[in-house]
Design an enzyme around this catalytic site. Structure first.
Site, PDB file in Angstrom:
ATOM      1  N   MET A   1       0.856  -1.191   0.000  1.00 37.52           N
ATOM      2  CA  MET A   1       0.000   0.000   0.000  1.00 37.52           C
ATOM      3  C   MET A   1       0.892   1.240   0.000  1.00 37.52           C
ATOM      4  O   MET A   1       1.914   1.264   0.674  1.00 37.52           O
ATOM      5  CB  MET A   1      -0.854  -0.003   1.269  1.00 37.52           C
ATOM      6  CG  MET A   1      -1.621   1.284   1.497  1.00 37.52           C
ATOM      7  SD  MET A   1      -2.674   1.201   2.958  1.00 37.52           S
ATOM      8  CE  MET A   1      -1.501   1.612   4.241  1.00 37.52           C
TER       9      MET A   1
ATOM     10  N   ARG B   1       0.045  14.449 -12.464  1.00 29.44           N
ATOM     11  CA  ARG B   1      -0.796  13.492 -11.737  1.00 29.44           C
ATOM     12  C   ARG B   1      -1.374  14.004 -10.421  1.00 29.44           C
ATOM     13  O   ARG B   1      -1.120  15.101  -9.987  1.00 29.44           O
ATOM     14  CB  ARG B   1       0.020  12.232 -11.454  1.00 29.44           C
ATOM     15  CG  ARG B   1       1.306  12.464 -10.671  1.00 29.44           C
ATOM     16  CD  ARG B   1       1.992  11.123 -10.406  1.00 29.44           C
ATOM     17  NE  ARG B   1       3.235  11.289  -9.700  1.00 29.44           N
ATOM     18  CZ  ARG B   1       4.431  11.379 -10.279  1.00 29.44           C
ATOM     19  NH1 ARG B   1       4.538  11.329 -11.586  1.00 29.44           N
ATOM     20  NH2 ARG B   1       5.512  11.538  -9.547  1.00 29.44           N
ATOM     21  N   ASP B   2      -2.126  13.097  -9.792  1.00 31.35           N
ATOM     22  CA  ASP B   2      -2.681  13.236  -8.437  1.00 31.35           C
ATOM     23  C   ASP B   2      -3.734  14.341  -8.324  1.00 31.35           C
ATOM     24  O   ASP B   2      -3.639  15.253  -7.489  1.00 31.35           O
ATOM     25  CB  ASP B   2      -1.561  13.474  -7.397  1.00 31.35           C
ATOM     26  CG  ASP B   2      -0.458  12.432  -7.494  1.00 31.35           C
ATOM     27  OD1 ASP B   2      -0.732  11.346  -8.056  1.00 31.35           O
ATOM     28  OD2 ASP B   2       0.661  12.698  -7.027  1.00 31.35           O
TER      29      ASP B   2
ATOM     30  N   ASP C   1       0.041   5.756  -1.059  1.00 30.69           N
ATOM     31  CA  ASP C   1      -0.782   6.938  -0.723  1.00 30.69           C
ATOM     32  C   ASP C   1      -2.247   6.654  -0.370  1.00 30.69           C
ATOM     33  O   ASP C   1      -2.899   5.859  -1.035  1.00 30.69           O
ATOM     34  CB  ASP C   1      -0.871   7.888  -1.926  1.00 30.69           C
ATOM     35  CG  ASP C   1       0.444   8.157  -2.583  1.00 30.69           C
ATOM     36  OD1 ASP C   1       1.470   7.669  -2.122  1.00 30.69           O
ATOM     37  OD2 ASP C   1       0.428   8.887  -3.608  1.00 30.69           O
TER      38      ASP C   1
ATOM     39  N   GLU D   1       4.093  16.308  -5.732  1.00 28.95           N
ATOM     40  CA  GLU D   1       3.060  15.277  -5.857  1.00 28.95           C
ATOM     41  C   GLU D   1       1.899  15.595  -4.913  1.00 28.95           C
ATOM     42  O   GLU D   1       2.032  16.394  -3.983  1.00 28.95           O
ATOM     43  CB  GLU D   1       3.628  13.899  -5.483  1.00 28.95           C
ATOM     44  CG  GLU D   1       4.802  13.452  -6.341  1.00 28.95           C
ATOM     45  CD  GLU D   1       5.295  12.042  -6.034  1.00 28.95           C
ATOM     46  OE1 GLU D   1       5.533  11.287  -6.991  1.00 28.95           O
ATOM     47  OE2 GLU D   1       5.467  11.685  -4.860  1.00 28.95           O
TER      48      GLU D   1
ATOM     49  N   PHE E   1      -3.380   5.616 -10.540  1.00 22.15           N
ATOM     50  CA  PHE E   1      -2.554   6.346  -9.588  1.00 22.15           C
ATOM     51  C   PHE E   1      -3.444   7.175  -8.651  1.00 22.15           C
ATOM     52  O   PHE E   1      -4.660   7.108  -8.700  1.00 22.15           O
ATOM     53  CB  PHE E   1      -1.573   7.259 -10.342  1.00 22.15           C
ATOM     54  CG  PHE E   1      -0.261   6.597 -10.682  1.00 22.15           C
ATOM     55  CD1 PHE E   1      -0.137   5.222 -10.805  1.00 22.15           C
ATOM     56  CD2 PHE E   1       0.884   7.370 -10.886  1.00 22.15           C
ATOM     57  CE1 PHE E   1       1.086   4.621 -11.111  1.00 22.15           C
ATOM     58  CE2 PHE E   1       2.108   6.795 -11.190  1.00 22.15           C
ATOM     59  CZ  PHE E   1       2.213   5.416 -11.313  1.00 22.15           C
TER      60      PHE E   1
ATOM     61  N   GLN F   1      -3.472   3.541  -2.689  1.00 25.63           N
ATOM     62  CA  GLN F   1      -2.654   2.960  -3.748  1.00 25.63           C
ATOM     63  C   GLN F   1      -2.322   1.533  -3.334  1.00 25.63           C
ATOM     64  O   GLN F   1      -1.745   1.306  -2.261  1.00 25.63           O
ATOM     65  CB  GLN F   1      -1.373   3.778  -3.927  1.00 25.63           C
ATOM     66  CG  GLN F   1      -1.611   5.123  -4.561  1.00 25.63           C
ATOM     67  CD  GLN F   1      -1.938   4.973  -6.041  1.00 25.63           C
ATOM     68  OE1 GLN F   1      -1.065   4.855  -6.873  1.00 25.63           O
ATOM     69  NE2 GLN F   1      -3.219   4.977  -6.383  1.00 25.63           N
TER      70      GLN F   1
HETATM   71  C1  FRU Z   1       3.157   9.540  -4.359  1.00 30.01           C
HETATM   72  C2  FRU Z   1       2.989   8.912  -5.718  1.00 30.01           C
HETATM   73  C3  FRU Z   1       1.969   9.684  -6.535  1.00 30.01           C
HETATM   74  C4  FRU Z   1       1.476   8.657  -7.494  1.00 30.01           C
HETATM   75  C5  FRU Z   1       1.476   7.408  -6.656  1.00 30.01           C
HETATM   76  C6  FRU Z   1       1.789   6.161  -7.422  1.00 30.01           C
HETATM   77  O1  FRU Z   1       3.658   8.664  -3.414  1.00 30.01           O
HETATM   78  O2  FRU Z   1       4.233   8.859  -6.380  1.00 30.01           O
HETATM   79  O3  FRU Z   1       2.496  10.831  -7.156  1.00 30.01           O
HETATM   80  O4  FRU Z   1       0.215   8.938  -7.991  1.00 30.01           O
HETATM   81  O5  FRU Z   1       2.453   7.605  -5.653  1.00 30.01           O
HETATM   82  O6  FRU Z   1       1.584   5.026  -6.653  1.00 30.01           O
END
Ligand code: FRU
Length: 534
Positions: free
Chosen positions: A59, A190-191, A61, A242, A117, A77
């Site tokens: 696991m 992303r994110d 984020d 991020e 992601f 994640q």
């Molecule tokens: C942060 C990250 C995010 C990405 C995810 C991928 O820890 O790198 O930027 O979306 O983890 O698992």
């Protein structure tokens, strides 16, 4: 497996003979607990008592957190096939209080646009997306990054997609016109974290784009327009940006509101590797601009970190969790990309921090976020232990596991003599490990020292150095709150102005807590210890 011994018949005999033979009851419980702890497998000894971990596998984020109909939802994640990072899915857990979590089936799987992601989820109360089955349910809309490896090189194509749920977040249907934000040029894109901008009645997305945050707006969560960029020359830039989060917060004790922006960064944290910085300013519907005073103070030295410890990353806030006092709720990933893949657990990897309440304070030091454990944790307080006016002269024992189990604790302490002496708390065990934390009077910094706290050899970066956090309010008496689990410590100093979260892997459970002062004796006004039920 190295480390803890597994159950064996001799050990069981020992337990039984103690049960029959020990006279003093507290002694008996103590020995029994210790022997049983030793007989746990390494996996279970390291699995936290009350912090969320997935039953099995990798696991990272926290994602898509929202509150609806009595439940806090936490997605994360997740790599369901291995204990290291790989093709990302959204795992799922629910809780009525953000402390006790029940894992649910995986909510979102990879598809032809890529793996899933990090991202966010919103409760679309007005059905602005049209995804709701009108009058029957409120749709939950997840907004996430699809990440797809490009053929023939090491790059990824990252785009933003959405999926909706009409069963309160259990299952999601992907939108047929994904991606909703396409991108062919930028590698790190992303994110998406989406928030409802109440002042202008629109959705606003914050997106991490390399070394900056881009903002987008939408009326229906499907069509997005670019608004502005923030941050290229501001704040910490030791690594890629991020997991942003933009939200509005009241300033405690005033009618004023400010906008807060979280930006996680990896590497470049104050004590190495991953960490989350924050900015305070205003958002006018298009641009996020820093508060002038805040801007001045960060140009001197950027010391606005949500957590100075090494193990709180990618944290974002819950959407639709409206608290009377306007505070926001968040949770972070309790690890660090410096060593997350190598920590000594096999079956599962990584835990979340305890959920936290975020508030904004303004005093003579300017704006500061306060983070503290959510109030819901108070309901877990069990056995209490209290001492007052403790004279600390040399090493003083506070408590041992014969009084209270030290693997699930809340400690609250205060002293009015802090300008006289620094102090060091030490947790020790019978394997000779020590986890130390406290305050250094000369450098005016809090610290956590896990260099000798057990297993460290799995990564050179894990325990090379002591972690420090500068103290902000030097004229106040020090107050501290410590949340201890089997393998983590979360320190909240000065009502949450300075926070440090770190993990550790002792060779046997910590069973003794002492405090010592450097150079001079001082009085610990009070220390209150609550066992936390789990
Ligand atoms: C942060 C990250 C995010 C990405 C995810 C991928 O820890 O790198 O930027 O979306 O983890 O698992």
């Amino acid at each position: 497996m190295k480390g803890f011994r597994k159950t064996n018949p001799i050990l069981m005999l020992l337990v039984l003979s103690c049960l029959v033979g020990c006279k003093d009851k507290s002694q008996k419980d103590h020995s029994l607990k210790e022997v049983l702890n030793e007989s746990f497998s390494e996996e279970e000894l390291y699995r936290p008592n009350f912090h969320f971990t997935p039953k099995a596998n990798w696991m990272n984020d926290p994602n898509g957190m929202f509150y609806y109909n009595g439940y806090y939802h936490l997605y994360f994640q997740y790599h369901p096939e291995s204990n290291v990072w790989g093709p990302m899915h959204w795992g799922h857990a629910i809780s009525s209080d953000m402390i006790t979590w029940t894992e649910q089936p995986i909510a979102i799987y990879p598809d032809e646009l890529g793996t899933i992601f990090s991202g966010s989820a919103v409760v679309d109360i007005n059905n602005s997306s049209g995804f709701g089955k009108v009058s029957k349910s409120t749709p939950i809309v997840a907004i996430y990054t699809n990440s797809k490896k490009l053929e023939g090189n090491d790059n990824w194509k990252q785009t933003q997609s959405i999926a909706y749920s009409n069963d309160e977040g259990k299952t999601f249907t992907k939108y047929e016109n994904n991606p909703v934000i396409d991108n062919d040029k930028i590698k790190d894109f992303r994110d998406p974290k989406v928030t409802w901008d109440d002042d202008r009645s629109k959705w606003v997305m914050s997106l991490a784009v390399g070394d900056k945050i881009s903002f987008y707006e939408s009326k229906n969560l499907k069509e997005w327009d670019f608004l502005s960029d923030f941050g290229q020359e501001i704040g910490g830039h030791g690594g890629v940006w991020e997991c942003p989060d933009l939200f509005k917060l009241p300033v405690l004790g005033t009618d004023e509101y400010k906008w807060v922006l979280f930006v996680s960064i990896n590497p470049g944290g104050p004590n190495g590797g991953s960490a989350t910085q924050y900015f305070i300013g205003d958002f006018d519907g298009t641009n996020f601009t820093l508060d002038k005073e805040f801007e001045k103070s960060i140009s001197k030295e950027h010391n606005y970190w949500l957590d100075f410890g090494r193990d709180n990353y990618a944290g974002v806030t819950w959407s639709n969790a409206i608290k009377k006092d306007g505070s926001k709720l968040m949770i972070g990933w309790m690890s660090n990309w410096d060593y997350a893949l190598k920590v000594p657990t096999e079956k599962w990897r990584s835990a979340m921090t305890v959920a936290r309440k975020i508030q904004l304070q303004k005093d003579e030091n300017g704006y500061r976020l306060l983070s503290n454990p959510v109030d819901e944790l108070n309901a877990y307080r069990d056995k209490k232990f209290k001492k007052e006016n403790l004279v600390i002269d040399g090493e003083t024992k506070i408590i041992s596991s014969s009084n209270i189990d030290l693997t699930s604790l809340e400690i609250n302490f205060k002293t009015s003599e802090l300008n006289k002496a620094g102090f060091t708390f030490s947790l020790t065990n019978k394997s000779g490990d020590t986890l130390a934390f406290g305050y250094n009077l000369n450098s005016k910094r809090f610290f956590v020292d896990r260099r000798k706290a057990g297993k460290t050899e799995f990564s050179e970066k894990f325990a090379e150095v002591v972690s420090y956090a500068p103290r902000t309010s030097l004229n106040k008496n020090i107050k501290g709150k410590v949340i201890l689990d089997k393998t983590s410590i979360e320190l909240f100093f000065d009502d949450g102005e300075t926070v440090m979260t770190e993990i550790f892997f002792p060779n046997s459970p910590f069973n003794n807590l002492t405090i010592k002062s450097k150079d001079q004796e001082f009085i610990l006004d009070s220390i209150e210890i609550n066992k936390l039920k789990y």
